[in-house]
Scaffold this active site. Structure first.
Site, mmCIF file in Angstrom:
data_model
loop_
_atom_site.group_PDB
_atom_site.id
_atom_site.type_symbol
_atom_site.label_atom_id
_atom_site.label_comp_id
_atom_site.label_asym_id
_atom_site.label_seq_id
_atom_site.Cartn_x
_atom_site.Cartn_y
_atom_site.Cartn_z
ATOM 1 N N ARG A 1 -40.037 67.784 29.166
ATOM 2 C CA ARG A 1 -39.715 66.358 29.311
ATOM 3 C C ARG A 1 -38.237 66.144 29.625
ATOM 4 O O ARG A 1 -37.648 65.160 29.187
ATOM 5 C CB ARG A 1 -40.065 65.581 28.040
ATOM 6 C CG ARG A 1 -41.532 65.522 27.735
ATOM 7 C CD ARG A 1 -42.160 64.328 28.437
ATOM 8 N NE ARG A 1 -43.609 64.381 28.312
ATOM 9 C CZ ARG A 1 -44.287 63.834 27.322
ATOM 10 N NH1 ARG A 1 -43.649 63.167 26.396
ATOM 11 N NH2 ARG A 1 -45.587 63.932 27.274
ATOM 12 N N ARG B 1 -36.703 59.784 28.685
ATOM 13 C CA ARG B 1 -36.021 58.569 28.220
ATOM 14 C C ARG B 1 -34.674 58.773 27.541
ATOM 15 O O ARG B 1 -33.979 57.810 27.280
ATOM 16 C CB ARG B 1 -36.940 57.789 27.280
ATOM 17 C CG ARG B 1 -37.964 56.994 28.043
ATOM 18 C CD ARG B 1 -39.023 56.486 27.115
ATOM 19 N NE ARG B 1 -39.785 57.614 26.591
ATOM 20 C CZ ARG B 1 -40.785 57.494 25.744
ATOM 21 N NH1 ARG B 1 -41.124 56.322 25.285
ATOM 22 N NH2 ARG B 1 -41.445 58.559 25.331
ATOM 23 N N ARG C 1 -36.507 52.834 34.706
ATOM 24 C CA ARG C 1 -37.691 52.313 34.021
ATOM 25 C C ARG C 1 -37.645 50.809 33.796
ATOM 26 O O ARG C 1 -38.675 50.188 33.544
ATOM 27 C CB ARG C 1 -37.897 53.041 32.689
ATOM 28 C CG ARG C 1 -38.607 54.358 32.815
ATOM 29 C CD ARG C 1 -40.108 54.212 33.038
ATOM 30 N NE ARG C 1 -40.808 54.012 31.775
ATOM 31 C CZ ARG C 1 -41.362 52.876 31.399
ATOM 32 N NH1 ARG C 1 -41.300 51.816 32.169
ATOM 33 N NH2 ARG C 1 -41.983 52.795 30.251
ATOM 34 N N ASP D 1 -47.389 63.347 35.289
ATOM 35 C CA ASP D 1 -48.042 63.345 33.982
ATOM 36 C C ASP D 1 -49.365 64.089 34.092
ATOM 37 O O ASP D 1 -49.980 64.125 35.164
ATOM 38 C CB ASP D 1 -48.296 61.923 33.487
ATOM 39 C CG ASP D 1 -48.601 61.915 31.999
ATOM 40 O OD1 ASP D 1 -47.659 61.929 31.200
ATOM 41 O OD2 ASP D 1 -49.794 61.946 31.634
ATOM 42 N N TYR E 1 -58.216 63.580 25.714
ATOM 43 C CA TYR E 1 -57.796 62.227 26.118
ATOM 44 C C TYR E 1 -58.979 61.429 26.664
ATOM 45 O O TYR E 1 -59.142 60.243 26.376
ATOM 46 C CB TYR E 1 -56.697 62.284 27.182
ATOM 47 C CG TYR E 1 -55.310 62.332 26.574
ATOM 48 C CD1 TYR E 1 -54.757 61.200 25.973
ATOM 49 C CD2 TYR E 1 -54.557 63.492 26.574
ATOM 50 C CE1 TYR E 1 -53.506 61.241 25.398
ATOM 51 C CE2 TYR E 1 -53.304 63.543 26.004
ATOM 52 C CZ TYR E 1 -52.777 62.407 25.415
ATOM 53 O OH TYR E 1 -51.549 62.447 24.839
HETATM 54 O O1 CP3 Z 1 -41.477 67.679 31.335
HETATM 55 C C1 CP3 Z 1 -41.098 66.871 32.213
HETATM 56 O O2 CP3 Z 1 -39.953 66.384 32.246
HETATM 57 C C2 CP3 Z 1 -42.060 66.546 33.329
HETATM 58 C C3 CP3 Z 1 -42.800 65.344 33.184
HETATM 59 C C4 CP3 Z 1 -43.944 65.248 32.190
HETATM 60 C C5 CP3 Z 1 -44.317 64.004 31.634
HETATM 61 N N1 CP3 Z 1 -45.458 64.194 30.915
HETATM 62 C C6 CP3 Z 1 -43.591 62.756 31.855
HETATM 63 C C7 CP3 Z 1 -43.817 61.616 30.956
HETATM 64 C C8 CP3 Z 1 -44.841 66.205 31.743
HETATM 65 C C9 CP3 Z 1 -44.857 67.695 31.979
HETATM 66 C C10 CP3 Z 1 -45.801 65.519 30.931
HETATM 67 C C11 CP3 Z 1 -46.960 66.199 30.325
HETATM 68 C C12 CP3 Z 1 -47.754 65.477 29.325
HETATM 69 N N2 CP3 Z 1 -48.134 64.162 29.320
HETATM 70 C C13 CP3 Z 1 -48.362 66.102 28.217
HETATM 71 C C14 CP3 Z 1 -48.281 67.563 27.895
HETATM 72 C C15 CP3 Z 1 -46.980 67.902 27.262
HETATM 73 C C16 CP3 Z 1 -46.801 67.383 25.867
HETATM 74 O O3 CP3 Z 1 -45.848 66.643 25.678
HETATM 75 O O4 CP3 Z 1 -47.574 67.761 24.985
HETATM 76 C C17 CP3 Z 1 -49.059 65.124 27.500
HETATM 77 C C18 CP3 Z 1 -49.831 65.328 26.223
HETATM 78 C C19 CP3 Z 1 -48.920 63.903 28.210
HETATM 79 C C20 CP3 Z 1 -49.480 62.587 27.876
HETATM 80 C C21 CP3 Z 1 -48.369 61.601 27.696
HETATM 81 N N3 CP3 Z 1 -47.813 60.874 28.736
HETATM 82 C C22 CP3 Z 1 -47.639 61.298 26.538
HETATM 83 C C23 CP3 Z 1 -47.915 61.883 25.173
HETATM 84 C C24 CP3 Z 1 -46.626 60.391 26.890
HETATM 85 C C25 CP3 Z 1 -45.506 59.869 26.044
HETATM 86 C C26 CP3 Z 1 -45.769 58.557 25.412
HETATM 87 C C27 CP3 Z 1 -44.477 57.967 24.920
HETATM 88 O O5 CP3 Z 1 -44.079 56.929 25.452
HETATM 89 O O6 CP3 Z 1 -43.843 58.550 24.019
HETATM 90 C C28 CP3 Z 1 -46.769 60.136 28.262
HETATM 91 C C29 CP3 Z 1 -45.887 59.284 29.072
HETATM 92 C C30 CP3 Z 1 -44.808 60.042 29.725
HETATM 93 N N4 CP3 Z 1 -45.015 61.172 30.472
HETATM 94 C C31 CP3 Z 1 -43.412 59.738 29.706
HETATM 95 C C32 CP3 Z 1 -42.801 60.716 30.502
HETATM 96 C C33 CP3 Z 1 -41.343 60.815 30.859
HETATM 97 C C34 CP3 Z 1 -42.753 58.544 29.056
HETATM 98 C C35 CP3 Z 1 -42.934 57.437 30.029
HETATM 99 C C36 CP3 Z 1 -42.023 56.271 29.810
HETATM 100 O O7 CP3 Z 1 -42.380 55.369 29.040
HETATM 101 O O8 CP3 Z 1 -40.993 56.243 30.479
#
Ligand code: CP3
Length: 351
Positions: A30, A34, A43, A79, A155
């Protein structure tokens, strides 16, 4: 993008192949998130999904962390849910919650109605972004990724970030073919999606099985491993490093290694030396600083990071990372100092 020097460009891929690098590589799960002010700024204008579907924004956001820090690889900003759109699944991403599936999958009819994923048709924006990134990144490697069948299934079935996975496990244990049908389709999607990413230019792949750690070893081996193994087997011919990541996997490490990756990613709940002994030193290992440590005063961050490095022992094949995604509001200065520390304290003196 500032041009990556030869050494910086090579050390991540070398470590994945367990070759000698000039120092231990680091990237951060990640890393384009943020905690970065530039990300938060973007964002304000766009939702996460808008950004993920716009190649220029994917490119920009992917580059943010590698321009700001000396990280040794970029990971595609996207994602794990993105390819599911192509299968006909409607979802949104809610801030601080994560993905929400509009109509969670609970029946065989819903599984049968899922469409076959086709990368060029369903995610042209991802492939376009990867092609752009390869130009922008120069020699710095780009990591592509997908969600593993089990984490995507959880999911789809729960409809949102799973708490206890009771619904998922019910369908899993029910028998009758629904589970293997769903997992098989998700494995097909992961294979097609990852192959397309490689063709577009991704130089390493990570399969995220974030929730696998909620399973007993017996359930993992019976209901998950065959599907995940099929994904890795299909990609082994691609000739690029494959990373298998999960959290809370201390009881599953041998099986995650058996699935067929080159590198296993581990979280902080297991000491990295112990994890490495268990997966075998012929594989690489990635991890495993607790992301919460980055909120501590620098002296503690340094002590904890050096502990990870000491346990890895400077052996070929360690890729430094956090044990899970970096948390929002992480102090940026600690990230910068961590990257510098990992490089400086592991640098080999040229002979
Ligand atoms: O790693 C990176 O920087 C690449 C981008 C990336 C994102 N999600 C961006 C994202 C990657 C590799 C993921 C994978 C992902 N997404 C996983 C597997 C990795 C892990 O963390 O276990 C999972 C389970 C998801 C599902 C998901 N999408 C979650 C749990 C969330 C976060 C929710 C939150 O707001 O805390 C997301 C949204 C997401 N994916 C964000 C980002 C940067 C936040 C989006 C935002 O509000 O700006």
């Amino acid at each position: 993008m500032k041009r990556a020097g030869e050494a910086r460009a090579e050390r991540f891929l070398k470590a994945c192949r367990r070759e000698e690098a000039d120092c231990t590589p680091i990237w951060i799960m990640r890393q384009a998130g943020r905690y970065l002010p530039e990300y938060r700024e973007l964002r304000r204008k766009y939702s996460m999904l808008e950004m993920a579907k716009t190649p220029d924004l994917v490119t920009r956001v992917t580059l943010l962390p590698v321009e700001r820090f000396d990280l040794d690889a970029a990971i595609l900003f996207s994602d794990i849910m993105i390819p599911l759109g192509g299968m006909g699944v409607s979802f949104r991403i809610e801030e601080n919650v994560g993905p929400i599936v509009e109509e969670p999958i609970r029946t065989g009819a819903q599984v049968s109605a899922l469409k076959e994923f086709e990368a060029a048709r369903d995610v042209p924006f991802v492939l376009q972004a990867i092609r752009q990134l390869r130009i922008e990144l120069g020699k710095l490697p780009l990591i592509g990724f997908a969600g593993a069948p089990f984490t995507l299934a959880s999911y789809l079935i729960e409809g949102r970030a799973p708490r206890n996975l009771a619904l998922t496990k019910t369908l899993m244990l029910e028998g009758g073919g629904l589970w293997d049908d769903l997992m098989g389709r998700l494995a097909d999607t992961a294979i097609a999606y990852l192959k397309a990413q490689v063709e577009a230019g991704a130089q390493a792949l990570q399969l995220f099985d974030s929730w696998a750690g909620s399973l007993s070893p017996a359930h993992y081996s019976r209901f998950v491993l065959p599907h995940t193994r099929r994904v890795f087997q299909a990609l082994q011919g691609a000739g690029i490093p494959l990373i298998h990541f999960g959290t809370d996997t201390a009881t599953l490490l041998e099986q995650m290694a058996e699935a067929g990756p080159d590198v296993v990613g581990v979280d902080w709940r297991v000491p990295i030396d112990e994890a490495w002994d268990r997966i075998g030193h012929e594989l690489g290992i990635q991890g495993n600083l607790d992301p919460a440590v980055l909120f501590a005063p620098w002296e503690s961050v340094e002590r904890e990071a050096l502990d990870v490095l000491n346990r890895a022992g400077g052996r070929r094949g360690h890729i430094f990372n956090l044990g899970h995604g970096i948390l929002p509001d992480t102090p940026v200065e600690n990230v910068e100092r961590l990257v510098e520390l990992v490089h400086r304290s592991t640098r080999k003196i040229p002979s």
